[in-house]
Design a protein around this motif. Structure first.
Motif, mmCIF file in Angstrom:
data_model
loop_
_atom_site.group_PDB
_atom_site.id
_atom_site.type_symbol
_atom_site.label_atom_id
_atom_site.label_comp_id
_atom_site.label_asym_id
_atom_site.label_seq_id
_atom_site.Cartn_x
_atom_site.Cartn_y
_atom_site.Cartn_z
ATOM 1 N N LEU A 1 2.348 5.299 -12.931
ATOM 2 C CA LEU A 1 3.117 5.120 -11.695
ATOM 3 C C LEU A 1 4.546 5.632 -11.832
ATOM 4 C CD1 LEU A 1 1.975 1.560 -10.535
ATOM 5 C CD2 LEU A 1 1.550 3.715 -9.347
ATOM 6 N N ILE B 1 0.416 1.632 -15.378
ATOM 7 C CA ILE B 1 1.834 1.379 -15.122
ATOM 8 C C ILE B 1 2.659 2.598 -15.528
ATOM 9 C CG2 ILE B 1 3.823 -0.065 -15.663
ATOM 10 C CD1 ILE B 1 1.670 -1.412 -13.920
ATOM 11 N N TYR C 1 6.411 -0.201 -4.161
ATOM 12 C CA TYR C 1 5.102 0.034 -4.764
ATOM 13 C C TYR C 1 4.043 -0.829 -4.084
ATOM 14 C CZ TYR C 1 7.633 2.766 -8.074
ATOM 15 O OH TYR C 1 8.417 3.751 -8.612
ATOM 16 N N ILE D 1 4.433 -4.579 -12.606
ATOM 17 C CA ILE D 1 5.249 -3.744 -11.713
ATOM 18 C C ILE D 1 6.493 -4.506 -11.275
ATOM 19 C CG2 ILE D 1 5.326 -2.593 -9.459
ATOM 20 C CD1 ILE D 1 2.294 -2.057 -9.798
ATOM 21 N N CYS D 2 6.295 -5.750 -10.851
ATOM 22 C CA CYS D 2 7.441 -6.552 -10.397
ATOM 23 C C CYS D 2 8.484 -6.709 -11.493
ATOM 24 C CB CYS D 2 6.971 -7.926 -9.939
ATOM 25 S SG CYS D 2 6.094 -7.923 -8.361
ATOM 26 N N ASP E 1 0.197 -2.406 -4.561
ATOM 27 C CA ASP E 1 -1.032 -2.712 -5.287
ATOM 28 C C ASP E 1 -2.069 -3.026 -4.219
ATOM 29 O OD1 ASP E 1 -3.169 -3.747 -6.692
ATOM 30 O OD2 ASP E 1 -1.929 -4.816 -8.145
ATOM 31 N N ILE F 1 7.469 4.198 -12.750
ATOM 32 C CA ILE F 1 8.206 3.251 -11.917
ATOM 33 C C ILE F 1 9.697 3.578 -11.777
ATOM 34 C CG2 ILE F 1 8.887 0.832 -11.626
ATOM 35 C CD1 ILE F 1 5.965 1.109 -11.218
ATOM 36 N N SER G 1 12.919 1.636 -10.556
ATOM 37 C CA SER G 1 13.226 0.210 -10.411
ATOM 38 C C SER G 1 13.646 -0.191 -9.005
ATOM 39 C CB SER G 1 14.308 -0.199 -11.412
ATOM 40 O OG SER G 1 15.503 0.527 -11.191
ATOM 41 N N HIS H 1 -1.684 -6.286 -12.822
ATOM 42 C CA HIS H 1 -0.895 -5.069 -12.663
ATOM 43 C C HIS H 1 0.366 -5.351 -11.848
ATOM 44 C CE1 HIS H 1 -4.932 -3.147 -13.370
ATOM 45 N NE2 HIS H 1 -4.182 -2.388 -14.156
ATOM 46 N N ALA H 2 0.210 -6.126 -10.778
ATOM 47 C CA ALA H 2 1.330 -6.400 -9.885
ATOM 48 C C ALA H 2 2.472 -7.109 -10.593
ATOM 49 C CB ALA H 2 0.852 -7.238 -8.695
ATOM 50 N N LEU I 1 7.393 -4.896 -3.997
ATOM 51 C CA LEU I 1 5.969 -4.808 -4.286
ATOM 52 C C LEU I 1 5.202 -5.332 -3.089
ATOM 53 C CD1 LEU I 1 3.247 -6.520 -5.354
ATOM 54 C CD2 LEU I 1 3.595 -4.213 -6.195
#
Length: 311
Positions: free
Chosen positions: A17, A14, A25, A39-40, A27, A19, A21, A35-36, A49
């Motif tokens: 990546l 993470i 992205y 990320i969310c 997955d 991120i 916002s 992981h997803a 996502l």
């Protein structure tokens, strides 16, 4: 059966990546959506996502687990090797980050009926996408001795590949090999007792090789990485977690080729081939799990994370 899964190298991937916002992205291997979900949680209302998995159970689990994120999430049941087509269908031209967590998931290993594990007796299946026609049973019962030996050596790096293939062919003359238990017993007979005294389970490498052959895992990897990098926005990251040397070697070599594509002879003072780097290597050496993570999740032991950034 509850979908149990412990995400490997979650924090490192993470962070890798980087991120944004409001970014998009992907997955590409949803699995348990561990992981997803992280990320969310880092996205705002403008972020997105896209989750991809060829396993229907993974998609159904992700639909439940990621439901709180609503319209931020788009789920696609497909293989990440079809990345270009998936993005085209979704009318997405650019993404800010891509994550791949390769190999078989904990859930797939633990569910007996899938036939991935050499620790449980089950039908010889090993399909990640159960719509596929090729199974491990078909391979062990129809491939020639030479074909079996090549698969087991190339994809399992098994020193006893030839002997194992001989024993498989001899055994199937008596009766078809239909279960993981049958296959494990054959492998144990084929591998000399002295070679079974130390090291991993004698069937580990052969089962890995068959799984890779069933699902075509390695043959799709290089081109998939190249396709994905083409869709990355400048500064976007690609993070790939591998679990054995064959995968890691392909990721390493593909990253390197994208970071330094010049084909000019080394003695040339300047580049004249015109090939420009597409990727910057964020990790020159792979990130590996901490001792604490391996203790918590022994399946993380062989994991390696490599990160690249779009130039």
């Amino acid at each position: 059966m509850e979908y149990k899964h412990i995400s490997v190298l979650r924090e490192a991937s993470i962070q890798g990546l980087n991120i944004n916002s409001a970014g998009v992205y992907v997955d590409g291997t949803l699995g348990g959506a561990g992981h997803a979900s992280v990320i969310c949680g880092l996205l705002n209302g403008e972020g997105r996502l896209i989750g991809i998995d060829q396993d229907e159970e993974a998609i159904q689990n992700a639909r439940t687990r990621l439901a709180p994120f609503g319209n931020l999430v788009t789920l696609v049941r497909d293989n990440f090797s079809n990345f270009r087509h998936i993005m085209s269908d979704l009318q997405v031209t650019q993404v800010n980050g891509i994550l791949l967590d390769l190999g078989v998931s904990s859930r797939q290993l633990d569910e007996r009926s899938r036939g991935f594990s050499y620790m449980q007796d089950a039908p010889l299946d090993m399909r990640m996408d159960q719509r596929g026609e090729k199974t491990a049973e078909q391979i062990v019962n129809t491939y020639s001795e030479d074909e079996l030996a090549k698969v087991i050596w190339d994809y399992g790096e098994e020193r006893w590949a030839r002997r194992i293939s001989q024993f498989i062919v001899q055994s199937r003359l008596q009766e078809p090999i239909r279960s993981t238990g049958q296959l494990v017993a054959i492998i144990k007979r084929a591998v000399p007792r002295s070679a079974r005294a130390d090291g991993p389970h004698p069937a580990k490498r052969t089962f890995q090789a068959l799984r890779i052959e069933v699902n075509g895992e390695l043959e799709i990897l290089e081109q998939s990485i190249r396709d994905m990098v083409d869709f990355l926005a400048p500064g976007g990251r690609i993070c790939i977690i591998t679990f054995h040397s064959l995968e890691d070697r392909i990721v390493k070599q593909t990253y390197k080729a994208l970071a330094d594509p010049c084909t000019c002879p080394k003695e040339f003072p300047i580049c004249v081939c015109g090939k420009k780097p597409k990727l910057k290597l964020i990790t020159t050496k792979p990130i590996i799990p901490s001792d604490e993570e391996v203790e918590e999740n022994p399946r993380a032991r062989s994991a390696k994370l490599r990160i690249g950034e779009k130039r």
